[in-house]
Scaffold this active site. Structure first.
Site, PDB file in Angstrom:
ATOM      1  CG  MET A   1      -1.327   1.302   1.799  1.00 47.14           C
ATOM      2  SD  MET A   1      -1.939   1.187   3.522  1.00 47.14           S
ATOM      3  CE  MET A   1      -3.547   0.494   3.283  1.00 47.14           C
ATOM      4  CG  ASN A   2       1.986   3.996  -2.928  1.00 46.01           C
ATOM      5  OD1 ASN A   2       1.851   2.946  -3.521  1.00 46.01           O
ATOM      6  ND2 ASN A   2       1.967   5.148  -3.547  1.00 46.01           N
ATOM      7  CG  ASP A   3       0.396   8.130  -2.494  1.00 43.12           C
ATOM      8  OD1 ASP A   3       1.414   7.724  -1.945  1.00 43.12           O
ATOM      9  OD2 ASP A   3       0.417   8.762  -3.574  1.00 43.12           O
TER      10      ASP A   3
ATOM     11  CD  GLN B   1      -1.800   5.037  -6.126  1.00 44.60           C
ATOM     12  OE1 GLN B   1      -0.882   4.931  -6.918  1.00 44.60           O
ATOM     13  NE2 GLN B   1      -3.079   5.076  -6.520  1.00 44.60           N
TER      14      GLN B   1
ATOM     15  CG  PHE C   1       0.124   6.783 -10.627  1.00 38.78           C
ATOM     16  CD1 PHE C   1       0.205   5.403 -10.809  1.00 38.78           C
ATOM     17  CD2 PHE C   1       1.292   7.524 -10.785  1.00 38.78           C
ATOM     18  CE1 PHE C   1       1.418   4.782 -11.129  1.00 38.78           C
ATOM     19  CE2 PHE C   1       2.507   6.924 -11.101  1.00 38.78           C
ATOM     20  CZ  PHE C   1       2.575   5.549 -11.282  1.00 38.78           C
ATOM     21  CB  SER C   2      -2.541   9.448  -5.832  1.00 36.37           C
ATOM     22  OG  SER C   2      -1.898   8.512  -5.005  1.00 36.37           O
TER      23      SER C   2
ATOM     24  CG  ASP D   1      -0.655  12.513  -7.244  1.00 33.40           C
ATOM     25  OD1 ASP D   1      -0.851  11.431  -7.817  1.00 33.40           O
ATOM     26  OD2 ASP D   1       0.469  12.857  -6.814  1.00 33.40           O
TER      27      ASP D   1
HETATM   28  C1  FRU Z   1       3.172   9.655  -4.178  1.00 33.45           C
HETATM   29  C2  FRU Z   1       3.050   9.075  -5.564  1.00 33.45           C
HETATM   30  C3  FRU Z   1       1.986   9.839  -6.342  1.00 33.45           C
HETATM   31  C4  FRU Z   1       1.525   8.843  -7.348  1.00 33.45           C
HETATM   32  C5  FRU Z   1       1.591   7.556  -6.566  1.00 33.45           C
HETATM   33  C6  FRU Z   1       1.921   6.343  -7.365  1.00 33.45           C
HETATM   34  O1  FRU Z   1       3.597   8.777  -3.214  1.00 33.45           O
HETATM   35  O2  FRU Z   1       4.282   9.106  -6.235  1.00 33.45           O
HETATM   36  O3  FRU Z   1       2.426  11.048  -6.902  1.00 33.45           O
HETATM   37  O4  FRU Z   1       0.245   9.116  -7.827  1.00 33.45           O
HETATM   38  O5  FRU Z   1       2.560   7.745  -5.558  1.00 33.45           O
HETATM   39  O6  FRU Z   1       1.755   5.185  -6.624  1.00 33.45           O
END
Ligand code: FRU
Length: 493
Positions: free
Chosen positions: A37-39, A55, A98-99, A168
C-alpha cells in the site's frame, strides 16, 4: 462487467488475506488488505460511511502496477476491507491507476478521479510517459470507468506544463454546486506547480489557474496536493520530492509541506502566510483530507517514507499502513493536528500516575503496544531537568526512544534500536515551543507504529516500527529530576 485484471486482484486478495491474522496487523490503523500500500486516495464520506482507497499492489510487498484498494469505516478507527476498487485495465491507465480522490455526485453516484499512467519503453531505452486524469463512477463497492476517459490530458496543460508529471487530482464541490480539482504538475523551471481545473459536471474540465508554484524552493515535484479552507484560512498540503534539509523544519528526500494563507481572487493565486512541515517524524507522506459530516477537517497519510520502504524481516506478510485519522485546525498561524476524538471511545484500563522521576524507572501498568498515553512533563520545584527520555516498545534488545532536551527544546525520535537492518535514517529531531521545560506528549502506539502529538497537536511525529509484540515495556529515563504525569489507556478494538 468487471475486467479480468480486476477479477484477478479480487480473487487474489480474497484467497490471501486470510493468511494474515488480525494480530499480525495494526489494530486501529489501516493496513493493506494484502501486498503493498502507498498513498491514501479518495478519502470521502459516502452513504453514511467514510471511504478510503489506497495505492495498492496486491501481488507483492513492493510497489507495482497500481490498483486502488478500498476500506470503509463508520468511526475512522474500525475499518472494513472492501474488494479492490479499480485495476489498471484500460489503455489509458495500463501502467497504473495513480493517486486521486472522490466526491459524491448529485445523482447519488460516488465519483473517483485518478491519474491514469501510460509508460512505453522506446527503442533507445528511454521511456515515453504520459499522465492523464480519469474518472470512474460507482456505488461504494463497484466502479465503472467513464467510457470517454481521460477527462484531462496534455492539451489541458498550461504552457510549459509537463505531461510526464501531471497527477494526483484532489476534487471538491464548490458552494455553487460546480466542481474544482487541484492537480500536481511540473512547469518550465522543472519544479512543481499546482493547477486548478473547473467543471460543472466532472466530465468537461477547463484549466483555471496555477494556484502556487514551487520555484525550486521546497523540493521539486509537488505530489498529492490538497486544498481547503480551515478556521478562516486557506490551506495547501502537498508532498514534495527531492527536498533539502532546512534546519529542523524540513528533512531531505520526500517531505511534506503545509502552506497557510489566503486566496487572491484578482490574481487567482495563493497568498502564502506561513509554511511548515506537516509531520516531523520518519514515516509520513501524501496526506489526504475529508470534511466529516459534523464539519471537521480530517487527515490520513501514508505512514511510510519512500526512502525507507524496506519490508521488515519479522513481518513479511504485508507492507504499508496509514496514520491514525487526525483532526486539523489552525491556531496562531500553525497547523494543529490531533487524533480524532472517536479514539477516546475505545479507551479502557486507565492507569494514572503523577510522580517525580529521576533516573530509569518503570511504572506498574504502564506498558503495551496498542495504547493511548498522555504525558505531562514539568520541571520539579523550578529546577530544570537535563533530559527526559521514554523508551517504548521496549524489550531485551529493541526499543524506540523519544527524548526531550528542555534547554534546546529539541524533541527526537530514534528507532535505530527498533529492528531495522538497513543503513537508513533512523532518527529525526524537531524543535518544539520552549515552555520552560514543560512539554505535553500524547503517544499512540499500535503494534507497528508510534505517533506523537506534541503540546496538544502543535507538532506530530510518526514512525513505523516492526519489532516483536512481546517487547511492550515502557521505561522512563530522566537526567535530573522531572515531574511526570502519565495517563495511559489500552485501546480495546
Ligand atoms: C506519491 C506518488 C503519487 C503517485 C503515486 C503512485 O507517493 O508518487 O504522486 O500518484 O505515488 O503510486
Amino acid at each position: 462487467m468487471i475486467s479480468e485484471k480486476l477479477k484477478k486482484a479480487r480473487d487474489y486478495e480474497q484467497a490471501n488475506a486470510k493468511n494474515i491474522n488480525s494480530d499480525e496487523r495494526p489494530a486501529y490503523h489501516i493496513s493493506t488488505y494484502v501486498g503493498w500500500m502507498n498513498d491514501p486516495n479518495g478519502f470521502s464520506y459516502y452513504k453514511n460511511k467514510y471511504h478510503l482507497f489506497y495505492q495498492y499492489h496486491p501481488y507483492g510487498l513492493n510497489w507495482g502496477p497500481m490498483h486502488w484498494g478500498h476500506v470503509t469505516s463508520e468511526d475512522l478507527i474500525h475499518w472494513e476491507y472492501l474488494p479492490c476498487a479499480i485495476a489498471p485495465d484500460a489503455e489509458y491507465d495500463d501502467f497504473g491507476c495513480f493517486s486521486g480522490s472522490a466526491v459524491e455526485m448529485p445523482d447519488g453516484k460516488h465519483l473517483l478521479m485518478y491519474t491514469g499512467v501510460i509508460e512505453k519503453e522506446l527503442e533507445n531505452g528511454s521511456k515515453d510517459v504520459k499522465q492523464v486524469q480519469c474518472i470512474a463512477f460507482g456505488d461504494g463497492t463497484n466502479y465503472e470507468k467513464y467510457e470517454n476517459n481521460p477527462v484531462l490530458t496534455a492539451k489541458d496543460l498550461p504552457e510549459g506544463g509537463s505531461v510526464i508529471d501531471f497527477r494526483d487530482p484532489k476534487i471538491w464541490q464548490e458552494q455553487d454546486g460546480s466542481y474544482a480539482c487541484i492537480v500536481g504538475n511540473r512547469v518550465d523551471d522543472g519544479s512543481g506547480a499546482l493547477l486548478i481545473y473547473r467543471s460543472d459536471d466532472c466530465i468537461n474540465w477547463h484549466f483555471d489557474t496555477i494556484l502556487d508554484k514551487c520555484n525550486n524552493e521546497y523540493g521539486r515535484m509537488w505530489e498529492c496536493p490538497d486544498y481547503f479552507e480551515l478556521d478562516g484560512k486557506k490551506v495547501i498540503l502537498t508532498s514534495p520530492q527531492d527536498m533539502q534539509k532546512d534546519g529542523y523544519e524540513f528533512h531531505n528526500g520526500n517531505g511534506t509541506l503545509c502552506l497557510i494563507g489566503s486566496y487572491d481572487e484578482n490574481l487567482k493565486k495563493f497568498k502564502r502566510e506561513n509554511i511548515q512541515s506537516i509531520d516531523y517524524g520518519l514515516d509520513f507522506y501524501a496526506p489526504q483530507t475529508v470534511l466529516s459530516p459534523d464539519g471537521r477537517r480530517i487527515m490520513i497519510a501514508w505512514m511510510q517514507n519512500w526512502d525507507a520502504c524496506h519490508p521488515p524481516m519479522t513481518n513479511p506478510k504485508w507492507f504499508g499502513q496509514m496514520t491514525v485519522a487526525r483532526e486539523l485546525n489552525i491556531k496562531n498561524g500553525r497547523l494543529i493536528q490531533n487524533p480524532v476524538s472517536e479514539i477516546e471511545s475505545v479507551r479502557t484500563n486507565k492507569v494514572y500516575y503523577n510522580n517525580v522521576i529521576s533516573g530509569q524507572t518503570k511504572l506498574d501498568g504502564i506498558c503495551g503496544r496498542v495504547i493511548d498515553m498522555i504525558l505531562n512533563i514539568t520541571p520539579c520545584k523550578d529546577k530544570l531537568y537535563d533530559n527526559f527520555a521514554i523508551k517504548v516498545a521496549s524489550g531485551h534488545k529493541f526499543f524506540t526512544e523519544i527524548s526531550y532536551n528542555p534547554i534546546t527544546s529539541i524533541l527526537s525520535i530514534d528507532r535505530s534500536n527498533s529492528g531495522s537492518c538497513r543503513d537508513i535514517v533512523h532518527e529525526r529531531k524537531c524543535k518544539v515551543a520552549d515552555k520552560n521545560g514543560e512539554i505535553k506528549l500524547r503517544m499512540l502506539l499500535d503494534r507497528f507504529s508510534v505517533e506523537i502529538f506534541v503540546n496538544d497537536g502543535e507538532q506530530a511525529l510518526s514512525t513505523t516500527i516492526y519489532t516483536p509484540q512481546t517487547d511492550n515495556n515502557i521505561v522512563f529515563d530522566v537526567i535530573g529530576t522531572a515531574n511526570v504525569e502519565v495517563e495511559k489507556y489500552d485501546l480495546n478494538m
